[in-house]
Design an enzyme around this catalytic site. Structure first.
Site, PDB file in Angstrom:
ATOM      1  N   GLU A 213       4.184  -4.634  12.746  1.00  0.00           N
ATOM      2  CA  GLU A 213       3.270  -3.191  11.796  1.00  0.00           C
ATOM      3  C   GLU A 213       2.016  -4.282  11.274  1.00  0.00           C
ATOM      4  O   GLU A 213       2.638  -4.427  10.410  1.00  0.00           O
ATOM      5  CB  GLU A 213       3.581  -2.285  12.224  1.00  0.00           C
ATOM      6  CG  GLU A 213       2.927  -0.968  11.831  1.00  0.00           C
ATOM      7  CD  GLU A 213       1.578  -0.920  10.803  1.00  0.00           C
ATOM      8  OE1 GLU A 213       0.571  -0.265  10.907  1.00  0.00           O
ATOM      9  OE2 GLU A 213       2.276  -0.687   9.433  1.00  0.00           O
TER      10      GLU A 213
ATOM     11  N   GLU B 266       6.930   1.984  14.830  1.00  0.00           N
ATOM     12  CA  GLU B 266       7.880   1.893  14.225  1.00  0.00           C
ATOM     13  C   GLU B 266       7.761   3.833  14.666  1.00  0.00           C
ATOM     14  O   GLU B 266       7.207   3.996  15.181  1.00  0.00           O
ATOM     15  CB  GLU B 266       7.531   2.101  12.832  1.00  0.00           C
ATOM     16  CG  GLU B 266       6.780   0.880  12.367  1.00  0.00           C
ATOM     17  CD  GLU B 266       7.804  -0.273  11.194  1.00  0.00           C
ATOM     18  OE1 GLU B 266       8.671   0.162  11.735  1.00  0.00           O
ATOM     19  OE2 GLU B 266       7.705  -0.618  10.798  1.00  0.00           O
TER      20      GLU B 266
ATOM     21  N   ASN C 200       0.670  -1.203  -0.050  1.00  0.00           N
ATOM     22  CA  ASN C 200       0.048   0.107  -0.517  1.00  0.00           C
ATOM     23  C   ASN C 200       1.025   1.976  -0.447  1.00  0.00           C
ATOM     24  O   ASN C 200       0.261   2.128  -0.272  1.00  0.00           O
ATOM     25  CB  ASN C 200      -0.814   0.226   1.321  1.00  0.00           C
ATOM     26  CG  ASN C 200       0.004  -0.719   2.322  1.00  0.00           C
ATOM     27  OD1 ASN C 200       0.617  -0.835   2.675  1.00  0.00           O
ATOM     28  ND2 ASN C 200      -0.884   0.610   3.864  1.00  0.00           N
TER      29      ASN C 200
ATOM     30  N   CYS D 211      -3.504   0.982   6.999  1.00  0.00           N
ATOM     31  CA  CYS D 211      -3.795   0.081   7.756  1.00  0.00           C
ATOM     32  C   CYS D 211      -4.562   1.369   8.808  1.00  0.00           C
ATOM     33  O   CYS D 211      -5.233   0.745  10.052  1.00  0.00           O
ATOM     34  CB  CYS D 211      -2.613  -0.515   8.315  1.00  0.00           C
ATOM     35  SG  CYS D 211      -1.226   0.695   8.883  1.00  0.00           S
TER      36      CYS D 211
END
Length: 491
Positions: free
Chosen positions: A258, A470, A160, A292
């Protein structure tokens, strides 16, 4: 309109090739890459073998020793050069993202801005502490805890944000002194290959950044289980995260994950409805809903529900779905036929369960949308919190809107999925806002605003949304391990 992606003066060269130890590497087997707007194949990339993975891991292992021996300021100068190269090639990188991923050229340019920003935030560790000194029990001693790189990091990235998530992982990893072997999604491999070439042009030593291409369940598994790998970082589905935990368990190495999300937007009775409608729409239709942190479900107080729903439908109708190379396009296609079908199945399942599709629900009308993976902005009402479309990650431009009556009810509904990445709250009451921050079981909570997340913060999920995190100081520390030193210097 087609972009010129290949040629001797292009980052991808005449044709895509893996990037291992500073060299372009081909394979007898290849995998097609198609254009999501048309469904047509426009290039092919090599399919890595176990030998390619081993070659990349060994190249990274060799290069990492010298790279780790450089000081933080020395490594920072190389990252600064990478940023200059990103600036010089920004439009070319954006066009690559549009061609393979399908987001609009405007969104792709924004992604490249984010790509540079991830390197900039990592560069900010130029003078970061590299450990601490604690008081020893005896005089004439030092007790130090040092921070050192792991060595070779295996990074697996999704489709993505193929450029930005490359930078999100590579920048802090190499700033910390690691080398990286990265496997991009097999759907969108080109941006990573271009960025690896760009890193070489900026002066990143050969072998410090390597890219191998191929299927995740094969190549990714080989990377995770390789004896040289000392850390794994993944952005992807919760299923992929579970597989990586199993694959690395025998080696007992650190893993940063993640994963998926099912972000709720909660609109309380006193919310600024203008802002709530506008922001909820933006957060649903980013990148065709393929984020997400996207607004996956919106809960609206019953007293404002009808007005919110009707106004949201009007906003959805105004979204300009068009050829993503057009400057005025606001939403492009889904990334693949598989992803299109998954979204369609969710919509059909909701209708079968009694929900009402009040707008969208299929391809947009028109001959220009007959090919490719186009899906209309979609709004669904008459939805119960127990329905799959409210509980499972859709990852498409589809919004179920659910009314609620009481605070405790909506907080329980928001927390009722297995995911826990991002949540959004709209209220002008500070007490309600802070109660929601306390009660929501999510790694990120936005109040009266939406993302994207800011890379100087910390992007982290709870529950099935991740492990680790992250960005920023805490994300950077994920790429460092501790070594305790006891030193006696007197007597």
């Amino acid at each position: 309109m087609a972009y010129q992606l290949f040629g001797p003066d292009r980052l991808l060269g005449e044709r895509p090739a893996m990037f291992i130890g500073g060299e372009r590497v081909d394979s007898p087997q290849t995998r097609p890459v198609d254009n999501p707007a048309t469904g047509e194949v426009f290039t092919e990339v090599p399919e890595a073998t176990a030998e390619h993975v081993d070659q990349a891991m060994r190249a990274a292992e060799t290069a990492q020793r010298e790279w780790a021996g450089r000081s933080l300021p020395e490594r920072a100068e190389v990252l600064a050069a990478v940023m200059r190269e990103i600036d010089a090639h920004a439009e070319e990188l954006a066009q690559i993202v549009v061609a393979e991923q399908g987001k609009t050229i405007t969104e792709a340019r924004g992604e490249i801005v984010g790509t540079r920003l991830f390197f900039d935030v990592a560069h900010g560790n130029k003078y970061a502490p590299i450990g601490e000194i604690f008081p020893p029990n005896q005089p004439g001693e030092h007790l130090m805890v040092r921070e050192e790189p792991y060595g070779v990091v295996a990074a697996i990235t999704p489709w993505n944000y193929p450029a930005a998530i490359f930078a999100r992982k590579v920048a802090p990893a190499i700033m910390a002194g690691n080398a990286v072997v990265l496997k991009p999604s097999e759907v969108t491999p080109l941006a990573a290959l271009a960025l690896a070439r760009l890193c070489q042009q900026a002066g990143v030593p050969d072998g410090v950044v390597n890219v191998v291409t191929g299927e995740g369940r094969v190549v990714g598994k080989q990377m995770c289980e390789h004896p040289v790998t000392q850390m794994v970082t993944l952005t992807g589905s919760s299923r992929a995260g579970q597989e990586i935990l199993r694959q690395t368990a025998a080696k007992v190495i650190p893993v940063s994950l993640e994963l998926g999300g099912k972000a709720p937007v909660i609109v309380f009775e006193d919310a600024d409805l203008d802002a709530a409608v506008e922001r909820a729409a933006e957060a649903r239709f980013w990148n065709c809903g393929q984020v997400c942190t996207c607004n996956e479900r919106t809960y609206v107080h019953a007293s404002r529900y009808d007005e919110f729903a009707s106004r949201f439908v009007e906003v959805a109708k105004q979204v300009k779905v068009a050829d993503p190379t057009r400057e005025d396009a606001q939403m492009g296609p889904k990334v693949s036929a598989e992803e299109w079908r998954k979204v369609k199945d969710f919509v059909d399942g909701a209708e079968a369960a009694g929900a009402t599709v009040v707008y969208g629900g299929d391809r947009p009308a028109g001959a220009e949308f007959a090919k490719g993976y186009w899906f209309s902005p979609t709004v669904i009402t008459g939805v119960g919190n127990e329905m799959d479309i409210v509980r499972q990650e859709v990852f498409g431009p589809v919004l179920p809107i659910v009314p609620f009556e009481k605070y405790d009810e909506v907080i329980a509904w928001a927390n009722s999925t297995d995911y826990g990445l991002t949540a959004y709250v709209f209220t002008q009451n500070i007490d309600i806002a802070m109660r929601a921050v306390d009660d929501l079981q999510f790694g990120e909570v936005y109040v009266n605003k939406i993302g994207p997340e800011q890379p100087q913060g910390f992007h982290t999920g709870w529950k099935m949304s991740g492990l680790g995190g992250e960005d920023g100081k805490y994300g950077y520390q994920r790429y460092l391990r501790k070594k305790t030193v006891y030193l006696r210097y007197r007597g």
